[in-house]
Design a protein around this motif. Structure first.
Motif, PDB file in Angstrom:
ATOM      1  N   TYR A  75      -5.030  -3.305  12.288  1.00 10.97           N
ATOM      2  CA  TYR A  75      -3.658  -3.385  11.783  1.00 10.97           C
ATOM      3  C   TYR A  75      -3.596  -4.214  10.503  1.00 10.97           C
ATOM      4  CZ  TYR A  75      -0.469  -1.074  15.026  1.00 10.97           C
ATOM      5  OH  TYR A  75       0.254  -0.140  15.725  1.00 10.97           O
ATOM      6  N   LYS A  81       3.074  -2.989  12.112  1.00 10.27           N
ATOM      7  CA  LYS A  81       2.354  -4.241  12.341  1.00 10.27           C
ATOM      8  C   LYS A  81       3.255  -5.465  12.294  1.00 10.27           C
ATOM      9  CE  LYS A  81       0.463  -5.198   7.704  1.00 10.27           C
ATOM     10  NZ  LYS A  81      -0.817  -5.230   6.956  1.00 10.27           N
ATOM     11  N   THR A 113      -1.355   5.463   7.497  1.00 10.98           N
ATOM     12  CA  THR A 113      -1.411   4.126   6.915  1.00 10.98           C
ATOM     13  C   THR A 113      -0.014   3.586   6.642  1.00 10.98           C
ATOM     14  OG1 THR A 113      -3.574   4.539   5.922  1.00 10.98           O
ATOM     15  CG2 THR A 113      -2.259   2.772   4.961  1.00 10.98           C
ATOM     16  N   ASP A 144      -4.604  -2.276   7.625  1.00  9.97           N
ATOM     17  CA  ASP A 144      -3.839  -1.026   7.456  1.00  9.97           C
ATOM     18  C   ASP A 144      -4.678   0.213   7.731  1.00  9.97           C
ATOM     19  OD1 ASP A 144      -1.588  -2.526   6.660  1.00  9.97           O
ATOM     20  OD2 ASP A 144      -2.219  -2.502   4.574  1.00  9.97           O
ATOM     21  N   GLN A 156       1.653   0.074   8.343  1.00 10.78           N
ATOM     22  CA  GLN A 156       2.248  -1.032   7.604  1.00 10.78           C
ATOM     23  C   GLN A 156       3.626  -1.393   8.149  1.00 10.78           C
ATOM     24  OE1 GLN A 156       1.928   0.720   3.722  1.00 10.78           O
ATOM     25  NE2 GLN A 156      -0.063  -0.227   3.294  1.00 10.78           N
ATOM     26  N   LYS A 157       4.353  -0.406   8.665  1.00 12.41           N
ATOM     27  CA  LYS A 157       5.659  -0.684   9.271  1.00 12.41           C
ATOM     28  C   LYS A 157       5.513  -1.328  10.650  1.00 12.41           C
ATOM     29  CE  LYS A 157       7.751   3.447   7.157  1.00 12.41           C
ATOM     30  NZ  LYS A 157       8.350   4.778   7.471  1.00 12.41           N
TER      31      LYS A 157
END
Length: 379
Positions: free
Chosen positions: A299, A357, A350, A302, A354-355
């Motif tokens: 995470y 995590k 990816t 990414d 990013q959202k």
């Protein structure tokens, strides 16, 4: 607050030590006084499956870390317990991951709680171990019997607690992201550091190689004809903790020698970012699991991940949104890898990583710990 973390830290290696150190940093940032009561003997050498228990990495700075605990010496357990009882921390956080540790940790906790001040909270990596042995349940009951509250990092462990503790005081807090393994670098830079050709695409299996982690399933998946025709290689980065000959036989059987990158020694912390940044997809083909620190490293970098539908792994990855959740068979693993490349999923996955995590923060873990503490104070 005055907090003691009871569990491994530097110079011991591995995810449990890494989490203890990062948690200590978080507590210090939040204004608390923290000391790690570390092992001076964690495992006798003849019981340890790897080459060494120790890391060559530099010790984290500004974390009080005292080596006190001998896992096999009952006199030591009494001594450490009395020392902690006298120093009266407000909170003693105990890591529990293996029944082997239950006599030492359970005895220390029994002594500490006699001061009628310290609250004992366990962060439970496992309650029922992956590799079961006779006596596991008896030992775990000995440990859990004197713990005041529990943090479970997977819902499976959260449920398992009911088998050992009547009406446990507990919270579910997913494993936070490991955010201290170096900077995110370009694929090209990572490949150059590892001396790997950018002409190929790379999958990554990362971490100690144990039977339950399913590397054999992944090797069988790599033999799938659909993957043989593409320019896809598998990086295996981690030390063997099992029968190396068994995996070598599979590699020879499926003629995978030219399609693997075998870095089967311990990967120091300073090198971890190169492996994750070089990979397109992190594969965790586990046969059993609770949670995994590897997922939380992925995470941070990414990286889309493929996990199997065992334990708590499926709680962390959104299937076909940020990666794949598949049944633990070589066929399903191969199908997901083929789909990833044929349908160019990397960019979309990816973006979702990013959202997602954001929910795996260290403050979420500490807030749950203090929530338990406050509940215990009312009893």
């Amino acid at each position: 607050m005055k907090i003691v973390i009871l569990g491994p830290a530097h110079p011991y290696r591995g995810g449990i030590a890494a989490l203890n150190e990062r948690l200590a940093i978080q507590f210090i940032r939040e204004g608390h006084e923290v000391t790690i009561f570390n092992f001076k003997l964690q495992y006798p050498d003849f019981l340890f499956p790897g080459k060494t228990q120790y890391t060559d990495d530099a010790a984290p700075e500004n974390i009080p870390n005292v080596r006190k605990v001998n896992s096999v010496n009952p006199i030591n357990w009494l001594s450490v317990g009395r020392e902690l009882r006298r120093c009266q921390p407000d909170l003693l956080i105990v890591r529990y991951w293996l029944p082997f540790m239950a006599p030492a940790l359970g005895t220390i906790c029994r002594i500490v709680r006699k001061n009628r001040h310290t609250q004992l909270i366990c962060i439970a990596d496992n309650i029922i171990p992956h590799e079961k042995r006779i006596g596991d349940r008896l030992l775990t009951r000995y440990f859990t019997g004197k713990i005041d509250g529990f943090i479970a990092m997977s819902r499976e462990v959260y449920k398992d607690l009911e088998k050992f503790v009547r009406e446990p005081v507990r919270r579910y807090a997913p494993h936070p992201i490991y955010d201290h393994y170096g900077e995110i670098i370009s694929r090209e830079k990572a490949l150059a550091h590892l001396n790997l050709s950018p002409e190929y695409r790379y999958l990554l299996f990362f971490g100690f190689i144990r039977n339950y982690k399913g590397l054999d399933l992944l090797l069988e998946a790599m033999a799938d004809k659909r993957l043989q025709t593409g320019k896809v290689k598998l990086i295996v980065a981690g030390e063997y903790y099992g029968n190396e000959a068994y995996y070598q036989e599979l590699i020879h059987k499926y003629e995978l020698e030219d399609r693997l990158v075998l870095h089967t020694s311990y990967i120091p912390s300073s090198e971890i970012n190169n492996y994750f940044c070089a990979a397109d997809l992190v594969v965790q083909p586990y046969k059993s699991a609770t949670q995994s620190g590897v997922t939380q490293v992925g995470y941070y970098f990414d990286k889309p991940m493929l996990v199997t539908n065992v334990g708590g792994l499926s709680e962390i990855i959104a299937d076909k949104v940020a990666g794949y959740v598949v049944e633990p068979t070589s066929e399903r693993i191969a199908e997901a890898i083929v789909d990833f490349y044929e349908n160019s999923r990397a960019t979309a996955f990816t973006a979702e990583m990013q959202k997602l995590k954001q929910k795996f923060s260290w403050t979420n873990l500490t807030q749950n710990i203090f929530s338990i503490y406050e509940e215990l104070q009312k009893v």
